[in-house]
Write an enzyme that holds these catalytic residues in place. Structure first.
Site, PDB file in Angstrom:
ATOM      1  N   SER A 127       0.838  -1.196   0.000  1.00  0.00           N
ATOM      2  CA  SER A 127       0.000   0.000   0.000  1.00  0.00           C
ATOM      3  C   SER A 127       0.873   1.245   0.000  1.00  0.00           C
ATOM      4  CB  SER A 127      -0.857  -0.018   1.265  1.00  0.00           C
ATOM      5  OG  SER A 127      -1.450   1.244   1.474  1.00  0.00           O
ATOM      6  N   TYR A 152      -1.962  -1.463  11.152  1.00  0.00           N
ATOM      7  CA  TYR A 152      -2.231  -1.972   9.796  1.00  0.00           C
ATOM      8  C   TYR A 152      -1.116  -1.542   8.836  1.00  0.00           C
ATOM      9  CZ  TYR A 152      -3.663  -1.534   4.990  1.00  0.00           C
ATOM     10  OH  TYR A 152      -3.644  -1.557   3.628  1.00  0.00           O
ATOM     11  N   LYS A 156       2.117  -3.680   6.586  1.00  0.00           N
ATOM     12  CA  LYS A 156       2.506  -3.621   5.170  1.00  0.00           C
ATOM     13  C   LYS A 156       4.012  -3.380   5.051  1.00  0.00           C
ATOM     14  CE  LYS A 156      -1.473  -4.526   3.438  1.00  0.00           C
ATOM     15  NZ  LYS A 156      -1.684  -5.881   2.908  1.00  0.00           N
ATOM     16  N   TYR A 180      -0.484  -0.252  -3.704  1.00  0.00           N
ATOM     17  CA  TYR A 180      -1.727   0.306  -4.235  1.00  0.00           C
ATOM     18  C   TYR A 180      -1.949   1.689  -3.683  1.00  0.00           C
ATOM     19  CZ  TYR A 180      -2.902  -4.760  -4.210  1.00  0.00           C
ATOM     20  OH  TYR A 180      -2.907  -6.124  -4.319  1.00  0.00           O
TER      21      TYR A 180
END
Ligand code: UDP
Length: 342
Positions: A127, A152, A156, A180
């Site tokens: 991300s 979170y 990543k 992303y």
């Protein structure tokens, strides 16, 4: 023989769109999902689109023995696309250990199985959250990562590091992390799309649910950012374009075009839109009414980010193609289909 791809999290939002694109390119897909945030009926809709029902196994990839048993049952997997992960920023602050255990545990189980069962390739869902609030925009792959804003986000960054270090130690394993930006929209068939459980955290599902009458009003989080209209800026990428980037990454690895056995790419459009621009575009494109109000900033939000996609475009030969307008129309068509609206 068709190459066989394991898609973890394949009944989820981005996973299901990627399964469709893989099948349309002739890949044989096996889905693993524990259905913690998706529904089994997604398989029916994938089948309606492509005419092929993917193989499906329901289990939790953070369970090592079950993951092992899977690779014994499916000895011919050629590559993995690993989507399965927890992804709610706010929840990760409340339940950090669950996030670390799930997101890192499942990645490590897969990496160990890749080595043990000779599956050389993996594409990983990363991300743009790893960039935090960048000092310079747009962000290239050279832009330094910043300290994560949430557990979170930290999973990543740590998962990227785990892949980097494992690939450095094992040259027969090959990983690509795709960073992303903000995936939105739905398949043009309106048969698959994003279906959040409970109150949506993300902007576009909140907009479509408000337009559909499920929510009273959209709250726009902050209009005092240092941007033209004061609302925050993101790079919104169509989910089908994003799905295609995964197919391209798989092709790159299968055809031996990777430049190193660990690579990472930005996957965005290269354009930033403000929340207000997006809201206005949604109203205009879909000719709907939408109640909204401005409220305080949301804790942990960054002000603005969008991608420099030059490196990914050149290296992968992939480019986002859909316009914001068609993407917002697809999001609304999906919501209407789900709610049975005309
Ligand atoms: N946003 C908003 N109202 C909402 C949800 C999101 O104004 O109900 C804003 C949010 O503050 C951010 C942008 O929309 O500026 C995109 O948020 P989202 O949660 O979709 O993605 P993020 O970039 O935060 O991961």
């Amino acid at each position: 023989m068709a190459k066989q791809i394991l898609v973890t999290g394949g009944t989820g939002y981005i996973g299901s769109h990627t399964v469709v694109e893989l099948q349309e390119k002739g890949f044989d897909v096996v889905i693993v999902d524990n259905l913690s945030n998706s529904k089994i009926e997604v398989l029916d809709n994938i089948e309606k689109i492509t005419g092929i029902r993917p193989a499906f196994e329901k289990f939790d990839l953070s369970e090592r023995e079950l993951t092992d048993a899977f690779f014994q049952k499916y000895p011919n997997i050629d590559a993995i696309i690993h989507f399965a992960a927890f992804k709610a920023v706010g929840e990760s602050v409340q339940k950090p250990l669950e996030y670390y255990r799930n997101n890192m545990g499942s990645l490590m189980n897969l990496l160990e199985c890749m080595n043990k069962y000779k599956v050389p390739h993996m594409v990983f869902s990363s991300s743009c959250t790893v960039y935090g609030q960048p000092d310079v925009l747009p962000v290239t792959e050279e832009t330094p990562r910043k300290e994560a804003e949430s557990p979170y986000g930290n999973t990543k960054a740590i998962c990227e590091d785990i892949m980097r270090d494992y690939c450095a130690s094992n040259e027969s394993v090959n990983c690509i992390a795709l960073r992303y930006f903000n995936p939105i929209g739905a398949h043009p068939s309106a048969l698959i799309g994003e279906l959040p459980v409970g109150v949506p955290n993300n902007l576009v599902p909140f907009i479509t649910q408000t337009a559909a009458g499920l929510r009273e009003e959209l709250s726009i989080f902050g209009d005092d950012y240092d941007t033209e209209d004061g609302t925050a800026i993101r790079d919104y990428i169509n989910v089908v374009d994003l799905a295609k980037a995964h197919v391209v990454a798989i092709d790159r690895m299968l055809s031996g075009k990777s430049k190193a056995n660990y690579e990472y790419f930005n996957v965005g459009t290269g354009s930033g839109y403000s929340v207000m621009q997006l809201v206005k575009a949604f109203i205009e494109v879909n000719k709907v009414e939408l109640n909204y109000k401005i409220v305080d900033r949301r804790a942990g939000d960054i002000e603005k980010i969008w991608a420099d996609t030059t490196y990914g475009n050149n290296e992968l030969g992939w480019k986002a193609e859909k316009t914001l307008e068609e993407t917002l129309a697809s999001a609304w068509a999906w919501e209407k289909n789900v709610r049975g609206l005309k």
